[in-house]
Design a protein around this motif. Sequence first.
Motif, PDB file in Angstrom:
ATOM      1  N   TYR A  77       7.744  -1.066 -16.344  1.00  0.00           N
ATOM      2  CA  TYR A  77       7.823   0.735 -16.537  1.00  0.00           C
ATOM      3  C   TYR A  77       9.326   1.791 -16.271  1.00  0.00           C
ATOM      4  N   VAL A 132      12.008   2.857 -17.671  1.00  0.00           N
ATOM      5  CA  VAL A 132      13.128   4.312 -17.818  1.00  0.00           C
ATOM      6  C   VAL A 132      14.753   4.438 -17.452  1.00  0.00           C
ATOM      7  N   THR A 163      12.613  12.807 -21.920  1.00  0.00           N
ATOM      8  CA  THR A 163      11.956  13.115 -22.929  1.00  0.00           C
ATOM      9  C   THR A 163      12.047  11.658 -23.308  1.00  0.00           C
ATOM     10  N   VAL A 164      10.844  10.560 -23.272  1.00  0.00           N
ATOM     11  CA  VAL A 164      11.163   9.452 -23.956  1.00  0.00           C
ATOM     12  C   VAL A 164       9.931   8.723 -24.480  1.00  0.00           C
ATOM     13  N   THR A 165       9.630   8.138 -25.727  1.00  0.00           N
ATOM     14  CA  THR A 165       8.651   8.269 -26.790  1.00  0.00           C
ATOM     15  C   THR A 165       7.516   7.122 -26.570  1.00  0.00           C
ATOM     16  N   MET A 166       6.650   6.727 -26.947  1.00  0.00           N
ATOM     17  CA  MET A 166       5.742   5.891 -27.431  1.00  0.00           C
ATOM     18  C   MET A 166       5.319   5.334 -28.403  1.00  0.00           C
ATOM     19  N   ALA A 215       1.111   7.086 -24.568  1.00  0.00           N
ATOM     20  CA  ALA A 215       1.846   8.647 -24.107  1.00  0.00           C
ATOM     21  C   ALA A 215       1.300   9.011 -22.467  1.00  0.00           C
ATOM     22  N   ALA A 266       1.493   6.748 -19.698  1.00  0.00           N
ATOM     23  CA  ALA A 266       2.783   6.776 -19.218  1.00  0.00           C
ATOM     24  C   ALA A 266       3.497   7.945 -18.912  1.00  0.00           C
ATOM     25  N   GLU A 267       2.343   9.456 -19.323  1.00  0.00           N
ATOM     26  CA  GLU A 267       3.027  11.381 -19.006  1.00  0.00           C
ATOM     27  C   GLU A 267       3.028  10.599 -17.173  1.00  0.00           C
ATOM     28  N   VAL A 315       6.113  12.307 -22.362  1.00  0.00           N
ATOM     29  CA  VAL A 315       6.705  10.780 -23.146  1.00  0.00           C
ATOM     30  C   VAL A 315       5.643  11.263 -24.345  1.00  0.00           C
ATOM     31  N   LEU A 347      10.126   4.013 -24.714  1.00  0.00           N
ATOM     32  CA  LEU A 347       9.861   3.366 -23.863  1.00  0.00           C
ATOM     33  C   LEU A 347       8.787   2.414 -24.148  1.00  0.00           C
TER      34      LEU A 347
END
Length: 543
Positions: A39, A43, A88-91, A117, A120-121, A128, A350
């Motif tokens: 992770y 990131v 900000t990242v995404t699943m 998500a 991970a957040e 996320v 992500l």
Amino acid sequence: MNIVPEPLSLASRLAHDYIHHFDRVSGFYGEDHRGEHGYAERVQWLDLSEDKRIQRKSLAACLRTYNQKHNDHPAVHKSLQLLEQPGTVTMVGGQQSGLFTGPLLVIYKAITVIQAAREAEERLNRPVVPVFWIAGEDHDWDEVNHTYFQTPDLQLSKIKLDAKDGLRTSVSYTDVAEEDWSMMLAELQTQLADSEYKADLLKLASQSFDGSAGLSEAFAKLIGCMFGKYGLILLDSADPGLRALEVPIFESLITRNETLGLSYQQAARDIAGLGYEVQADVSENGANLFYLHEGRRLLLYREGSVFSDRKGIVSLTEEELLRDLHQFPERFSNNVLTRPIMQDSLLPVLGTILGPGEISYWAITRYAFADMGMQMPLIIPRMSFSIVDGTVHKLMEKYGLSFEDVQLRLSEKREAWLASKDELNLEERFNETRKQFEALYQPLIEDLGKMQGGLLKLGLTNKDKILEQMDYLLSKSRNALEQQHEAALAQWKRIEQTLLPEGKPQERVYNILEYMNRYGLNLVDRLMEIPYDASGIHRVVYV
């Protein structure tokens, strides 16, 4: 709900090893999602590669327009606001837009995207957001135009939506007439058993059809109704607005096409070299891109600098293809091998949520990611479930069946149980009778043959007929035994059709509306409460 881990047999050995023996296949994937290091590394790379993707505000504006139309929830707008912000990242997970959402696994994938998500957040202490990629550019209409329900007599019943024009075009471009939606709603009303939830489910389906030009829009509305409140952003890969943003990415896929093709081929050879099955077609001169021509979605192949389909309907030089790309971007779409590249060029991914088959074919893209100056995202197996009601659970206990028994040896177990009910020992007695008959009759036939040659042939024919009649009588005796235990065998059938309909896992066949009709409109919300598990291990949900 009681949740019990129960392994599910996977058709793909590569996916099995990814889940259970990552070290064997790590060369085909990026970082291992099971460790903190993976992770953190992903990131960090996403933060440093912001300029490699489509500009966030443009992407968010496009997705906002789409979601306002089909998935207009405050939580979704919050997710889009977060997506606009650097960091900000995404699943991401996706599926074809099936009728009434298609099989249960689609619902499980959406649940996994949202829960992954969230997890991970918390782990990263940064936003996320979950994104569901609707594969509307796919053209396999026969794969998405139907879904299955279970009839009261334990048979599979199929609701199917036929296409009018028969063109091999993207699902999102295939129009569905209002009368066809009405027919689908009427069939759903017939298929669903009467229950306190049926009227509301029919209303839900009707609302998803209302104003929907095609299957993808109806799918988006249903998924949005179930998951919009959890902030799930929907993206249709065939959205013209999105396609306009993708022009620079398609340009790279075209100008670097030969290099990418060689990378896919090398990966396929490496996968096969380790004894795994290659899960997607990797043609020697495949361009891995589709071109829409007069409503037909044509797969392109490359010969030197010329791109054409197999039948020669279109033939364009690289220069002509690039010119068309800038003038008519809606004509272009990805295949199974370029879609991962497109996804990660649009979104700060992500992790991507994949089923077993997808895990296998993503391995083919490993070297292509590197060729594009990209890194593969974390590959996270989608959660997998089988829903079992109390009645079926009790029947499994009654007959001493484990979930593994149902998967691997149900027929053997059923035959053994039926044999235990055979008080006349039919099989044994018929076999013994056959042996005694042959022992007495064969010497007689041989002696008759010495008397006259023709009698030997006649005797052998006569013997075969008698044995055939014995087999016929045994078959009738078995039928009689089965009729004596008809009610019990129906219970065995119920177990099979619940967990393994037509020999397939339940999640790959039945539709979520059938289960919502049984267990309530809040079933999806209850499934959302099941603890997140990124292991890829299948679980049985006893309700």
